[in-house]
Design a protein around this motif. Sequence first.
Motif, PDB file in Angstrom:
ATOM      1  N   GLY A  52     -35.296 -22.364 -25.490  1.00  0.00           N
ATOM      2  CA  GLY A  52     -35.030 -22.516 -24.070  1.00  0.00           C
ATOM      3  C   GLY A  52     -34.590 -21.235 -23.396  1.00  0.00           C
ATOM      4  O   GLY A  52     -33.901 -21.264 -22.362  1.00  0.00           O
ATOM      5  N   LEU A  53     -35.011 -20.095 -23.937  1.00  0.00           N
ATOM      6  CA  LEU A  53     -34.643 -18.803 -23.355  1.00  0.00           C
ATOM      7  C   LEU A  53     -35.695 -18.347 -22.349  1.00  0.00           C
ATOM      8  O   LEU A  53     -36.794 -18.895 -22.277  1.00  0.00           O
ATOM      9  CB  LEU A  53     -34.491 -17.758 -24.463  1.00  0.00           C
ATOM     10  N   ASP A  54     -35.353 -17.315 -21.588  1.00  0.00           N
ATOM     11  CA  ASP A  54     -36.255 -16.764 -20.579  1.00  0.00           C
ATOM     12  C   ASP A  54     -37.059 -15.628 -21.203  1.00  0.00           C
ATOM     13  O   ASP A  54     -36.479 -14.648 -21.683  1.00  0.00           O
ATOM     14  CB  ASP A  54     -35.437 -16.242 -19.397  1.00  0.00           C
ATOM     15  N   PRO A  55     -38.416 -15.719 -21.208  1.00  0.00           N
ATOM     16  CA  PRO A  55     -39.218 -14.636 -21.800  1.00  0.00           C
ATOM     17  C   PRO A  55     -39.075 -13.314 -21.050  1.00  0.00           C
ATOM     18  O   PRO A  55     -39.399 -12.255 -21.578  1.00  0.00           O
ATOM     19  CB  PRO A  55     -40.656 -15.163 -21.720  1.00  0.00           C
ATOM     20  N   ALA A  56     -38.590 -13.377 -19.802  1.00  0.00           N
ATOM     21  CA  ALA A  56     -38.387 -12.167 -19.003  1.00  0.00           C
ATOM     22  C   ALA A  56     -36.955 -11.649 -19.125  1.00  0.00           C
ATOM     23  O   ALA A  56     -36.419 -11.025 -18.216  1.00  0.00           O
ATOM     24  CB  ALA A  56     -38.727 -12.440 -17.544  1.00  0.00           C
ATOM     25  N   GLU A  57     -36.331 -11.904 -20.261  1.00  0.00           N
ATOM     26  CA  GLU A  57     -34.932 -11.513 -20.501  1.00  0.00           C
ATOM     27  C   GLU A  57     -34.734 -10.007 -20.394  1.00  0.00           C
ATOM     28  O   GLU A  57     -33.683  -9.526 -20.007  1.00  0.00           O
ATOM     29  CB  GLU A  57     -34.507 -11.999 -21.890  1.00  0.00           C
ATOM     30  N   GLY A  58     -35.774  -9.235 -20.761  1.00  0.00           N
ATOM     31  CA  GLY A  58     -35.668  -7.782 -20.672  1.00  0.00           C
ATOM     32  C   GLY A  58     -35.289  -7.151 -22.000  1.00  0.00           C
ATOM     33  O   GLY A  58     -35.539  -7.712 -23.070  1.00  0.00           O
ATOM     34  N   ALA A  66     -32.769  -6.995 -23.783  1.00  0.00           N
ATOM     35  CA  ALA A  66     -31.910  -7.746 -24.704  1.00  0.00           C
ATOM     36  C   ALA A  66     -32.674  -8.801 -25.500  1.00  0.00           C
ATOM     37  O   ALA A  66     -32.123  -9.383 -26.441  1.00  0.00           O
ATOM     38  CB  ALA A  66     -30.783  -8.432 -23.921  1.00  0.00           C
ATOM     39  N   LEU A  67     -33.939  -9.060 -25.136  1.00  0.00           N
ATOM     40  CA  LEU A  67     -34.692 -10.193 -25.689  1.00  0.00           C
ATOM     41  C   LEU A  67     -34.631 -10.258 -27.215  1.00  0.00           C
ATOM     42  O   LEU A  67     -34.290 -11.279 -27.807  1.00  0.00           O
ATOM     43  CB  LEU A  67     -36.142 -10.126 -25.215  1.00  0.00           C
ATOM     44  N   LEU A  68     -34.965  -9.171 -27.871  1.00  0.00           N
ATOM     45  CA  LEU A  68     -35.048  -9.143 -29.335  1.00  0.00           C
ATOM     46  C   LEU A  68     -33.704  -9.454 -29.980  1.00  0.00           C
ATOM     47  O   LEU A  68     -33.635 -10.164 -30.992  1.00  0.00           O
ATOM     48  CB  LEU A  68     -35.536  -7.763 -29.784  1.00  0.00           C
ATOM     49  N   PHE A  69     -32.635  -8.945 -29.397  1.00  0.00           N
ATOM     50  CA  PHE A  69     -31.312  -9.064 -30.007  1.00  0.00           C
ATOM     51  C   PHE A  69     -30.715 -10.458 -29.823  1.00  0.00           C
ATOM     52  O   PHE A  69     -29.733 -10.793 -30.477  1.00  0.00           O
ATOM     53  CB  PHE A  69     -30.380  -8.001 -29.424  1.00  0.00           C
ATOM     54  N   ILE A  70     -31.298 -11.248 -28.949  1.00  0.00           N
ATOM     55  CA  ILE A  70     -30.834 -12.625 -28.760  1.00  0.00           C
ATOM     56  C   ILE A  70     -31.701 -13.599 -29.553  1.00  0.00           C
ATOM     57  O   ILE A  70     -31.211 -14.528 -30.186  1.00  0.00           O
ATOM     58  CB  ILE A  70     -30.851 -13.005 -27.266  1.00  0.00           C
ATOM     59  N   VAL A  71     -33.018 -13.348 -29.547  1.00  0.00           N
ATOM     60  CA  VAL A  71     -33.962 -14.289 -30.158  1.00  0.00           C
ATOM     61  C   VAL A  71     -33.923 -14.247 -31.684  1.00  0.00           C
ATOM     62  O   VAL A  71     -33.884 -15.287 -32.347  1.00  0.00           O
ATOM     63  CB  VAL A  71     -35.397 -14.013 -29.657  1.00  0.00           C
ATOM     64  N   LEU A  72     -33.947 -13.045 -32.271  1.00  0.00           N
ATOM     65  CA  LEU A  72     -34.032 -12.942 -33.727  1.00  0.00           C
ATOM     66  C   LEU A  72     -32.897 -13.671 -34.452  1.00  0.00           C
ATOM     67  O   LEU A  72     -33.152 -14.447 -35.386  1.00  0.00           O
ATOM     68  CB  LEU A  72     -34.076 -11.470 -34.157  1.00  0.00           C
ATOM     69  N   PRO A  73     -31.632 -13.461 -34.085  1.00  0.00           N
ATOM     70  CA  PRO A  73     -30.573 -14.214 -34.768  1.00  0.00           C
ATOM     71  C   PRO A  73     -30.726 -15.718 -34.608  1.00  0.00           C
ATOM     72  O   PRO A  73     -30.384 -16.488 -35.525  1.00  0.00           O
ATOM     73  CB  PRO A  73     -29.290 -13.712 -34.078  1.00  0.00           C
TER      74      PRO A  73
END
Length: 447
Positions: A274-280, A282-289
């Motif tokens: 449920g995250l925003d793909p346009a996070e910018g 920070a995207l990788l550091f939030i999704v991977l964990p």
Amino acid sequence: MKGNAWASKVGFILAAAGSAIGLGAIWKFPYTTGTNGGGAFLLLFLVFTLLLGLPVLIAEFLIGRTSGKTALRAFSELGHKKFTFIGVLGVIACFLLLSFYSVIGGWVLIYTILGFTGRLTTMDSGALGELFGTISASPLYVISGQLIFLALTCWIVLRGVQSGIEKMSKIMMPLLFVCFIVLVVRSLTLDGAMEGVKFFIQPDFSVLNRTSVLSALGQAFFSLSLGVSAMLTYASYMKERGEINRSAAWIVTMNVAVSLLAGFAIFPAVFASGLDPAEGPALLFIVLPTVFSQIQFGSVFLTLFFLLFAFASITSSIAMLEVVVASLTDRKENATMRDKKRTTWLATLAIAIVGIPSALSFGILGDAQLMGKTFFDSVDFLVSNILMPIGALLISIFAGFKLDRALVEQELVTSPMMKKMVPIWRLSVCYLSPIAILIILVWPLFG
């Protein structure tokens, strides 16, 4: 200078691929794709990579391989001293690129350390977002991470081509692929993952604009390290003729493969969480964990991934620092290892100082903007969307019109089939690539 040649073809390919892949494919590609609409951007990126990126990559290899010199001496060695400004532009671009690239490299090192604590896989996406905000806004964290990242890069460059760059690349790149495949398999099996797959591969051209097209071109060149003389410098260390075509094809294939793996690892998890793909950024550091938290022994895999990601990032930074250092030391006849050490440390220090405003752009300098962009975003835009395409444009024109035809055929014609391909390559670098790059560069000015 120590080990100033590649020991093997595989070593060269992996090192050059490492330079190309790094943060460009793993960090920047997913968030740039996410902020530019997904599938349509991916399609543009693939087209630009194959039709423009590959010919320009071959052009850079040709200049480096035939001259045997680095950026500041290659053009004069080939009898065209007045074109040395292309190499100067490349060195400046590499310097600026590493100044902001090292900031993200520092983030990766910090997250690698956090991975060892096991803390990351116990947090939800909201807490991970807050953690990233805290880390990226802290002067102590970001500057310390940046300095350590640059120090590691400096140490490897000082070890030389064979002992430093080539040896590290042979270990890191295969491990990175294996780890990525594990991540992709898990990401695709998450509930709701197919929405992310559709976003990634299903083109919606209505979301594209002039900026998106320019960003796709910039990403194609950024992910291949084109237009900044990095590939030219690496090719100058090649010992054997006739390997340019195959090496270029392997590097483009590996770069596209890792970009696709990154997309299939990130976007299914983004939508499943449920995250925003346009996070910018920070995207990788939030999704991977978030993904690894749902895998058995996820903390171990996450730590391994960030460790390999850190190594992949360093392989790219090595290429950038090597361009700056090699170009400066190459200007001096009979440069010694002592000369290279002094130049390497001074260049690293200068890059660190110039990179401080970028490091602080997510914190205390967040409100200091140039033309509506933070210092970090401004340097990124200048290098990725302006200097790299201009550098690629100039390299294409030089290789197409000025490079000796006999030298080109000697390097590229390795079979009857390749003899037929050379005119197609020449058409691309003489006309197709320059015209396309010019149109895309000028297009936003008329919006």
